[in-house]
Design an enzyme around this catalytic site. Structure first.
Site, PDB file in Angstrom:
ATOM      1  N   THR A 273     -30.973  -4.425  27.617  1.00  0.00           N
ATOM      2  CA  THR A 273     -31.906  -5.121  28.504  1.00  0.00           C
ATOM      3  C   THR A 273     -32.262  -6.523  27.993  1.00  0.00           C
ATOM      4  OG1 THR A 273     -33.895  -4.783  29.846  1.00  0.00           O
ATOM      5  CG2 THR A 273     -34.028  -4.240  27.462  1.00  0.00           C
TER       6      THR A 273
ATOM      7  N   GLU B 217     -43.815 -15.340  38.585  1.00  0.00           N
ATOM      8  CA  GLU B 217     -43.815 -14.080  37.854  1.00  0.00           C
ATOM      9  C   GLU B 217     -43.928 -12.883  38.783  1.00  0.00           C
ATOM     10  OE1 GLU B 217     -43.912 -11.668  34.270  1.00  0.00           O
ATOM     11  OE2 GLU B 217     -43.033 -13.567  34.929  1.00  0.00           O
TER      12      GLU B 217
HETATM   13  C1  DMJ Z   1     -36.657  -9.645  27.955  1.00  0.00           C
HETATM   14  O1  DMJ Z   1     -37.256  -9.395  26.736  1.00  0.00           O
HETATM   15  C2  DMJ Z   1     -35.907  -8.449  28.424  1.00  0.00           C
HETATM   16  O2  DMJ Z   1     -35.082  -8.790  29.477  1.00  0.00           O
HETATM   17  C3  DMJ Z   1     -36.830  -7.368  28.883  1.00  0.00           C
HETATM   18  O3  DMJ Z   1     -36.103  -6.330  29.438  1.00  0.00           O
HETATM   19  C4  DMJ Z   1     -37.733  -7.943  29.954  1.00  0.00           C
HETATM   20  N1  DMJ Z   1     -38.472  -9.056  29.466  1.00  0.00           N
HETATM   21  C5  DMJ Z   1     -37.705 -10.133  28.923  1.00  0.00           C
HETATM   22  C6  DMJ Z   1     -37.112 -11.029  29.967  1.00  0.00           C
HETATM   23  O4  DMJ Z   1     -37.874 -11.168  31.078  1.00  0.00           O
END
Ligand code: DMJ
Length: 618
Positions: A600, A489
């Protein structure tokens, strides 16, 4: 969860959100508002609403469309598509309309197989779409889906050779393997947790969690476009049917504005733009309206948490009583476009320490709450959405472009470092102190910088391509230096250790996508085979350490060869990780970056080619 879970971040109570954070506007929120709500405005009705509410009150022709939706018999229970857009080609059926062209992204190599004839729409399409066709008498939508699709530069699924004739290339086999992993992940979820937000593969049941305010089916909606892309027709129909019959919006919990937006609004919007199926459009708009109360702040900057209890729609969607009142939310929907611009204006004008954007901004005072800057958790999507807003605006949003390159300049000046071992990484800045660590979340930045390299000043382009490649190499090292070949992480660069986690609390891997996301962008930019080799290493490691009998699971420690599963098949594993891996082993014109920008959560949203609005009304 208001803030994305950052290692060591402990919510006030296992079920609640920390009070202060409720009112803290997190940087990454601003970005998301721009992109997702932006895409919402590409939708008909919202633009109709715009025009409508900007028109004198008396002649409000468009209200019919809203009213029709509101008064449609199933609008109160199940929203169903008020009007049938010509359903898009079902997965695998190519889109004859789109003007496949040999244009390619400036500066990016293009490599595709010669195109072949396209097969006619198969029965699947007919069958699938008609099932959702609403009853006679529903109103036509102003959104000309065919026009929208015909203006795309490339067929959505690319112009690849007819599959049956495609040589059994290694790449084809690798792509089919990733498809099999998606089918397995979906079928395991369907078998043990259908309709729940996430599958728990060890206990073979579902998990709702507390991020979505009572909404369900996050895995269903997050999977729609990946199932469509991989031509998993039956599975896509199952997901669509669940959205049609079981996805309810009359919920009343507290939800993360960010998470509901990127997963639900993003997932529904992408499914609509890929298929033209109205059910996805209607539910995206109605859920978007339920998020509006978050914008009720003194500065117009949204809160990180929306309380669906305060949503105007608790009494069943669009109660017929208030249909002849301009739907409050739609006025607010239009005013949001103003607020989206207002947020951008606030962030543009606020003093930024060293040109950097701290993660916490108060929606009450409009001031920074504290000075923690990172391109990882809490900050990532803000920078991501600046360059993506520019691209999604078909390169007309100059403000987004300028803010992006200014921010990137500041990041490079103050946060980018090279370790003694020659690894380039982006550190975190905490109140004047640099933490020489990088989170898995920050590994999206290699792809982001590659995506933006071609529109930078001429003299900076080669530099940004190299910076993107170096950061992606460092993230690969965080995988290569673990026993499972999966990345932790967070990883550090201090006291002689490089690209490794230093605490067990940072050694877990929860099926995150950021590293393979960057491999996909770097592959499309360079076609250097190293990115497919690294991508395949991830596929093999996922199969070996994360695959269980009943789905995929995250692992507690990437440095232990004895997988200790965390019993969670994250929704973003199906939405993002497997999608980016599939695209890595596909042709460039599958979801061409000339036509699509990924939010995202990896949901593709259309570039607003000014002539592709598909908005018949002109
Ligand atoms: C997802 O929900 C999306 O990519 C967000 O931008 C970051 N966290 C997770 C993936 O790691």
């Amino acid at each position: 969860m208001l803030v994305r879970k950052v290692p060591g971040f402990v919510p006030a109570s296992p079920w609640g959100l920390r009070l202060p954070q409720k009112f803290v506007f997190l940087l990454f929120l601003s970005g998301l508002v721009t992109l997702c709500f932006g895409a919402l405005f590409l939708l008909p009705n919202s633009s109709r609403l715009k025009r409508l509410f900007l028109a004198p009150r008396t002649q409000q022709p468009g209200l019919e469309a809203v009213a029709q939706v509101a008064s449609h018999p199933r609008a109160h229970g199940q929203e169903s598509p008020p009007n049938p857009a010509p359903a898009a080609p079902a997965p695998g059926e190519d889109d004859p309309g789109s003007q496949a062209s040999s244009r390619r992204r400036k500066g990016w190599l293009r490599r595709t197989h010669p195109t072949g004839p396209r097969e006619e729409a198969t029965a699947a399409r007919g069958s699938g779409a008609t099932a959702l066709r609403p009853q006679e008498g529903s109103v036509p939508s102003s959104f000309d889906f065919k026009a929208f699709r015909s203006r795309l530069r490339h067929p959505v699924l690319g112009t690849r050779a007819d599959r049956s004739k495609e040589p059994q290339s290694l790449v084809h086999t690798q792509r089919e393997k990733i498809k099999e992993m998606m089918r397995f992940a979906w079928q395991s979820y369907k078998r043990y947790a259908m309709g729940k937000n996430e599958l728990r593969p060890l206990t073979r049941d579902g998990y709702e969690g507390n991020m979505f305010g009572g909404l369900s089916g996050a895995t269903v909606i997050d999977s729609l476009d990946t199932l469509y892309l991989m031509e998993l027709k039956e599975e896509f129909q199952e997901a669509k049917a669940w959205v049609e019959e079981s996805f309810h919006l009359n919920v009343s919990g507290e939800a993360s504005l960010f998470e509901v937006n990127i997963r639900y609004i993003g997932g529904l919007l992408s499914a609509f733009y890929l298929t033209g199926e109205e059910v996805f459009r209607i539910k995206a708009i109605k859920l978007g309206e339920k998020l509006l109360p978050a914008f009720d702040t003194p500065t117009g900057i949204p809160k990180g948490v929306v309380n669906f209890k305060s949503s105007p729609f608790l009494v069943g969607m669009f109660s017929p009583l208030d249909w002849n009142q301009p739907p409050r939310s739609s006025i607010r929907l239009v005013s949001i476009s103003w607020q989206v611009r207002n947020i951008r204006k606030v962030l543009r004008e606020i003093d930024k320490p060293f040109g950097l954007y701290p993660n916490f901004l108060s929606p009450v005072s409009g001031n920074w709450m504290q000075h923690h800057v990172s391109v990882g958790g809490l900050g990532d999507s803000f920078y991501e959405y600046l360059i993506k807003s520019w691209l999604m605006s078909a390169k007309t949003d100059m403000e987004a472009k300028e803010m992006y390159y200014e921010a990137l300049e500041a990041i490079e000046t103050h946060l980018v470092n090279v370790s003694p071992g020659g690894l380039t990484y982006i550190a975190e800045w905490r109140g004047g102190i640099l933490d020489h660590k990088m989170g898995h979340l920050a590994c999206f930045s290699g792809g982001m910088i590659a995506l933006g390299a071609e529109d930078a000043k001429e003299e900076k382009r080669a530099h940004y391509r190299e910076l993107a490649a170096q950061i992606t190499k460092t993230c690969h090292e965080s995988y290569a230096r673990s026993d499972t070949k999966l990345g932790p992480e967070a990883f550090w660069f201090n006291s002689g250790r490089e690209a490794v986690a230093t605490q067990t609390s940072e050694s877990y891997y929860i099926l995150r996508p950021e590293v393979v996301e960057s491999y996909m962008y770097l592959w499309r930019q360079t076609h250097s085979p190293i990115y497919r080799e690294w991508g395949w290493e991830v596929v093999m490691a996922l199969e070996k350490y994360c695959r269980t009998e009943a789905g995929f699971s995250g692992i507690q420690d990437v440095y232990s060869k004895v997988p200790n599963h965390d019993n969670k098949q994250q929704t973003f594993f199906l939405a993002e990780t497997l999608k980016y891996l599939y695209l890595l082993f596909s042709e460039d014109d599958m979801l061409s970056l000339e036509d699509w920008v990924f939010n995202t959560e990896a949901h593709p949203l259309p570039v607003n080619h000014s002539d592709s609005s598909g908005w018949g009304g002109g």
